[in-house]
Design a protein around this motif. Structure first.
Motif, PDB file in Angstrom:
ATOM      1  N   LEU A 190      -3.634  16.177   1.299  1.00 35.17           N
ATOM      2  CA  LEU A 190      -4.284  14.972   1.812  1.00 35.17           C
ATOM      3  C   LEU A 190      -3.413  13.747   1.577  1.00 35.17           C
ATOM      4  N   LEU A 191      -2.897  13.607   0.369  1.00 37.41           N
ATOM      5  CA  LEU A 191      -2.066  12.440   0.057  1.00 37.41           C
ATOM      6  C   LEU A 191      -0.771  12.439   0.869  1.00 37.41           C
ATOM      7  N   SER A 192      -0.200  13.610   1.080  1.00 33.24           N
ATOM      8  CA  SER A 192       1.036  13.695   1.882  1.00 33.24           C
ATOM      9  C   SER A 192       0.774  13.245   3.310  1.00 33.24           C
ATOM     10  N   VAL A 229      -6.687  -0.504   5.141  1.00 26.81           N
ATOM     11  CA  VAL A 229      -8.055  -0.436   4.616  1.00 26.81           C
ATOM     12  C   VAL A 229      -8.624   0.956   4.798  1.00 26.81           C
ATOM     13  N   GLU A 230      -8.428   1.525   5.978  1.00 30.26           N
ATOM     14  CA  GLU A 230      -8.953   2.862   6.239  1.00 30.26           C
ATOM     15  C   GLU A 230      -8.363   3.889   5.269  1.00 30.26           C
ATOM     16  N   GLN A 231      -7.031   3.797   5.052  1.00 34.35           N
ATOM     17  CA  GLN A 231      -6.397   4.744   4.127  1.00 34.35           C
ATOM     18  C   GLN A 231      -6.850   4.506   2.691  1.00 34.35           C
ATOM     19  N   ALA A 232      -7.025   3.241   2.317  1.00 37.20           N
ATOM     20  CA  ALA A 232      -7.476   2.934   0.962  1.00 37.20           C
ATOM     21  C   ALA A 232      -8.874   3.497   0.724  1.00 37.20           C
ATOM     22  N   ILE A 233      -9.746   3.358   1.734  1.00 38.45           N
ATOM     23  CA  ILE A 233     -11.104   3.915   1.600  1.00 38.45           C
ATOM     24  C   ILE A 233     -11.029   5.426   1.463  1.00 38.45           C
ATOM     25  N   GLU A 234     -10.107   6.058   2.202  1.00 35.40           N
ATOM     26  CA  GLU A 234      -9.959   7.507   2.131  1.00 35.40           C
ATOM     27  C   GLU A 234      -9.488   7.940   0.733  1.00 35.40           C
ATOM     28  N   VAL A 235      -8.600   7.161   0.150  1.00 35.75           N
ATOM     29  CA  VAL A 235      -8.106   7.479  -1.187  1.00 35.75           C
ATOM     30  C   VAL A 235      -9.207   7.262  -2.213  1.00 35.75           C
ATOM     31  N   ILE A 236     -10.042   6.184  -2.029  1.00 34.53           N
ATOM     32  CA  ILE A 236     -11.164   5.965  -2.946  1.00 34.53           C
ATOM     33  C   ILE A 236     -12.126   7.141  -2.885  1.00 34.53           C
ATOM     34  N   ARG A 237     -12.386   7.612  -1.673  1.00 33.76           N
ATOM     35  CA  ARG A 237     -13.275   8.763  -1.509  1.00 33.76           C
ATOM     36  C   ARG A 237     -12.710   9.972  -2.265  1.00 33.76           C
ATOM     37  N   TRP A 245       0.812  -1.218   0.000  1.00 35.17           N
ATOM     38  CA  TRP A 245       0.000   0.000   0.000  1.00 35.17           C
ATOM     39  C   TRP A 245       0.847   1.270   0.000  1.00 35.17           C
ATOM     40  N   LYS A 246       1.866   1.303   0.825  1.00 36.15           N
ATOM     41  CA  LYS A 246       2.646   2.542   0.903  1.00 36.15           C
ATOM     42  C   LYS A 246       3.330   2.846  -0.424  1.00 36.15           C
ATOM     43  N   GLN A 247       3.734   1.820  -1.156  1.00 38.48           N
ATOM     44  CA  GLN A 247       4.351   2.045  -2.466  1.00 38.48           C
ATOM     45  C   GLN A 247       3.328   2.606  -3.445  1.00 38.48           C
ATOM     46  N   ARG A 248       2.103   2.094  -3.387  1.00 41.97           N
ATOM     47  CA  ARG A 248       1.049   2.617  -4.254  1.00 41.97           C
ATOM     48  C   ARG A 248       0.772   4.083  -3.917  1.00 41.97           C
ATOM     49  N   LEU A 249       0.725   4.357  -2.633  1.00 43.84           N
ATOM     50  CA  LEU A 249       0.443   5.715  -2.188  1.00 43.84           C
ATOM     51  C   LEU A 249       1.551   6.678  -2.608  1.00 43.84           C
ATOM     52  N   LYS A 250       2.785   6.182  -2.590  1.00 43.89           N
ATOM     53  CA  LYS A 250       3.912   7.007  -3.031  1.00 43.89           C
ATOM     54  C   LYS A 250       3.776   7.385  -4.507  1.00 43.89           C
ATOM     55  N   LEU A 251       3.344   6.429  -5.315  1.00 44.10           N
ATOM     56  CA  LEU A 251       3.183   6.711  -6.733  1.00 44.10           C
ATOM     57  C   LEU A 251       2.036   7.680  -6.989  1.00 44.10           C
ATOM     58  N   ILE A 252       0.946   7.503  -6.246  1.00 41.94           N
ATOM     59  CA  ILE A 252      -0.176   8.437  -6.398  1.00 41.94           C
ATOM     60  C   ILE A 252       0.264   9.844  -6.044  1.00 41.94           C
ATOM     61  N   LEU A 253       1.021   9.976  -4.958  1.00 39.21           N
ATOM     62  CA  LEU A 253       1.501  11.285  -4.526  1.00 39.21           C
ATOM     63  C   LEU A 253       2.460  11.882  -5.545  1.00 39.21           C
ATOM     64  N   GLY A 254       3.304  11.046  -6.154  1.00 44.23           N
ATOM     65  CA  GLY A 254       4.231  11.533  -7.162  1.00 44.23           C
ATOM     66  C   GLY A 254       3.523  12.055  -8.388  1.00 44.23           C
ATOM     67  N   VAL A 255       2.506  11.320  -8.849  1.00 43.62           N
ATOM     68  CA  VAL A 255       1.738  11.775 -10.011  1.00 43.62           C
ATOM     69  C   VAL A 255       1.013  13.070  -9.679  1.00 43.62           C
ATOM     70  N   ALA A 256       0.455  13.154  -8.471  1.00 42.96           N
ATOM     71  CA  ALA A 256      -0.240  14.380  -8.057  1.00 42.96           C
ATOM     72  C   ALA A 256       0.711  15.572  -8.048  1.00 42.96           C
ATOM     73  N   ALA A 257       1.944  15.345  -7.598  1.00 46.86           N
ATOM     74  CA  ALA A 257       2.930  16.433  -7.582  1.00 46.86           C
ATOM     75  C   ALA A 257       3.273  16.879  -9.001  1.00 46.86           C
ATOM     76  N   GLY A 258       3.410  15.893  -9.912  1.00 48.80           N
ATOM     77  CA  GLY A 258       3.692  16.246 -11.298  1.00 48.80           C
ATOM     78  C   GLY A 258       2.558  17.005 -11.951  1.00 48.80           C
ATOM     79  N   VAL A 259       1.312  16.563 -11.686  1.00 48.23           N
ATOM     80  CA  VAL A 259       0.151  17.238 -12.266  1.00 48.23           C
ATOM     81  C   VAL A 259       0.029  18.650 -11.708  1.00 48.23           C
ATOM     82  N   ARG A 260       0.249  18.780 -10.406  1.00 47.52           N
ATOM     83  CA  ARG A 260       0.168  20.116  -9.796  1.00 47.52           C
ATOM     84  C   ARG A 260       1.201  21.057 -10.425  1.00 47.52           C
ATOM     85  N   TYR A 261       2.423  20.551 -10.656  1.00 49.18           N
ATOM     86  CA  TYR A 261       3.468  21.364 -11.283  1.00 49.18           C
ATOM     87  C   TYR A 261       3.053  21.784 -12.692  1.00 49.18           C
TER      88      TYR A 261
END
Length: 531
Positions: A499-501, A469-477, A356-372
């Protein structure tokens, strides 16, 4: 041998000299002694004719030298075909006698006492080599000198010729002398130009005219060819130019053709409608991805394409692939980026069990790139599908595909695409293949599971440890909020990244499984564009 008479020696010389230059002749001549009354004969000669050369010597008579010179002079006069050698010796004629001419030139004792009656010396066609024999300059009274048709070479020493004040005829033709200096030409003006034909002394006017013609015609032609060549380099192969002359970020079709071996099928890694993707190697050795658009032929499209590319080449972010440049041509347009030698996220999700943490890292990285990208160039459109995002060598996600067609995505549409990407990262990709080409269907399915059956969306391969599970549900939301186009519930990019950070900082430690399978070299690009 000392008792041999002069007549016998002359007979001896006449018999041997025309045949060979034997040491015996020279030795016999050196061993010959003058007769007892020779001193008185020389003294009487000087009284009767004081102008004789040996009479003006400051040292006492060298009878042996004078005697030898007298014998050689007598013999040389005869073989030179002078009519009356008893009375006079007007000419030395050794023309066409290459065997004996060098022998007589070696008799320095003769030339030192050169008879004043000699007015002409002819050594033409005698195979003489090297510089002009210095012995002949003892005969300073001569009026004619012919050294033509030999192999004489080197520089002419005019100081020696200046002693020949009576010289009226000089022939140095057909030799190999060095060209004289302009300042020395006045000396040769005394003689006819035919005296120096093919001697190397005077400039060859015909050759000079040819050189002048070549210079007058060749130089402008060379300049024109050079300009054409430089123009060709500038417009077709500027990669051969020095760095300070290159047009930065601009590529030509010839450069791309050379980098891809003529757009060969072997270099083709992806094909879609009006788009071809090649793997290439530039002249400097850098590997690149070349994305070619075949439908950008109108002037408006090409102008917009170049304007966007000028922005892209200035971007610099860890989660955005470096754009090296572009190609704008009437047949196609292309964007050139660094080649990322790794798999895409879609392949990574299918072939591995990422924590999960690796998936979350990738989501955060893509979000940082999109924000830039949103802050630096909001007009740029990019692809956020998991099959279009690659993993760098250090595990960072890279946005690698940009869109240049006429349709434009607003901020809301980009947020929607990112929401879909989030949901793909949480769900089990293997169970979602039915929705691969139906983005909206996939999103509707997730909405149907929320909130009562939301855990069925989460990838069951992940270890259910800690707060996963709790964090995954939060990301789905968060993903559902991003994909909600009907309301104003979409968060902004600052809120998304915050939020992702926070979630990433609270996630349980995790790492990639040691048994994670890896795709083959370049498969990331292949998967990204074949579908």
């Amino acid at each position: 041998m000392a008792s041999i008479s002069a007549t016998s020696l002359l007979f001896f010389l006449g018999m041997w000299c025309p045949l060979t230059f034997t040491g015996t002749v020279i030795e016999d001549l050196n061993n010959l002694q003058p007769p007892s009354d020779f001193n008185s004969i020389i003294t009487n000669n000087c009284h009767s004719n004081p102008s004789l050369r040996y009479c003006s010597a400051t040292t006492p008579f060298d009878l042996h030298e004078i005697f030898k010179s007298t014998i050689v002079a007598s013999h040389l006069c005869n073989i030179s075909n002078n009519p009356n050698c008893v009375e006079s010796f007007p000419e030395i004629n050794l023309r066409g006698q290459p065997k004996i001419a060098p022998l007589y030139l070696s008799f320095t004792f003769f030339w030192k006492f050169c008879p004043l009656s000699i007015l002409s010396i002819d050594l033409a066609n005698s195979s003489l080599k090297g510089s002009i024999p210095g012995e002949i300059f003892y005969c300073s009274q001569i009026q004619e000198l012919d050294l033509s048709h030999n192999h004489l070479s080197g520089d002419i020493v005019l100081d020696k010729f200046s002693g020949l004040e009576n010289l009226t005829f000089l022939n140095l033709s057909y030799n190999e002398f060095s060209e004289i200096k302009i300042s020395d030409r006045h000396f040769f003006e005394r003689f006819n130009s035919s005296s120096f034909v093919h001697s190397g002394l005077l400039p060859n006017h015909q050759r000079f005219r040819i050189k002048a013609l070549l210079l007058l015609v060749g130089f402008p032609v060379s300049v024109i060819l050079m300009v054409i060549f430089c123009g060709w380099l500038c417009f077709w192969r500027p990669d051969f130019l020095p760095d300070f002359l290159k047009r930065k970020h601009r590529f030509t079709p010839s450069i791309l053709k050379a980098a891809t071996n003529g757009f060969s099928k072997r270099n083709l890694v992806g094909n879609a409608r009006n788009v071809s993707i090649y793997r290439g190697v530039l002249r400097d050795g850098n590997e690149v991805k070349i994305e070619i658009y075949w439908d950008m032929k109108s002037g408006v499209k090409r102008t917009r394409f170049v304007e966007k590319c000028k922005i892209l080449v200035q971007l610099c972010h860890a989660n955005v692939v470096p754009v090296m440049g572009w190609c704008d041509h009437r047949e196609f347009s292309a964007i050139i980026t660094e080649w990322i030698n790794s798999e895409n996220i879609e392949t990574w999700l299918l072939n591995t069990i990422p924590p999960w943490k690796q998936r979350l890292k990738l989501i955060l990285g893509v979000a940082a790139g999109v924000r830039y990208l949103h802050e630096e160039c909001p007009e740029i459109v990019y692809d956020l599908k998991s099959k279009s995002i690659l993993l760098s060598e250090d595990g960072e996600p890279l946005i690698t595909r940009f869109k240049f067609h006429d349709h434009r995505h607003g901020s809301s549409k980009k947020t929607y695409k990112f929401g879909v990407f989030i949901l793909e990262m949480v769900a089990d990709k293997r169970e979602l293949e039915d929705f691969e080409n139906h983005e909206s269907g996939f999103v509707d399915w997730v909405k149907m599971q929320y909130p009562d059956n939301i855990e069925s969306v989460i990838d069951k391969r992940m270890k259910n440890a800690g707060n996963v599970v709790e964090q995954a549900i939060e990301v789905i939301r968060l993903g559902l909020m991003c994909t909600d186009l009907s309301t104003s519930r979409q968060p902004n990019w600052e809120q998304i990244c915050d939020l992702l950070s926070n979630l990433y900082s609270m996630a349980a430690p995790g790492s990639l499984d040691n048994k994670t399978s890896r795709v083959k070299r370049g498969e990331g690009h292949t998967h990204a564009h074949h579908r």
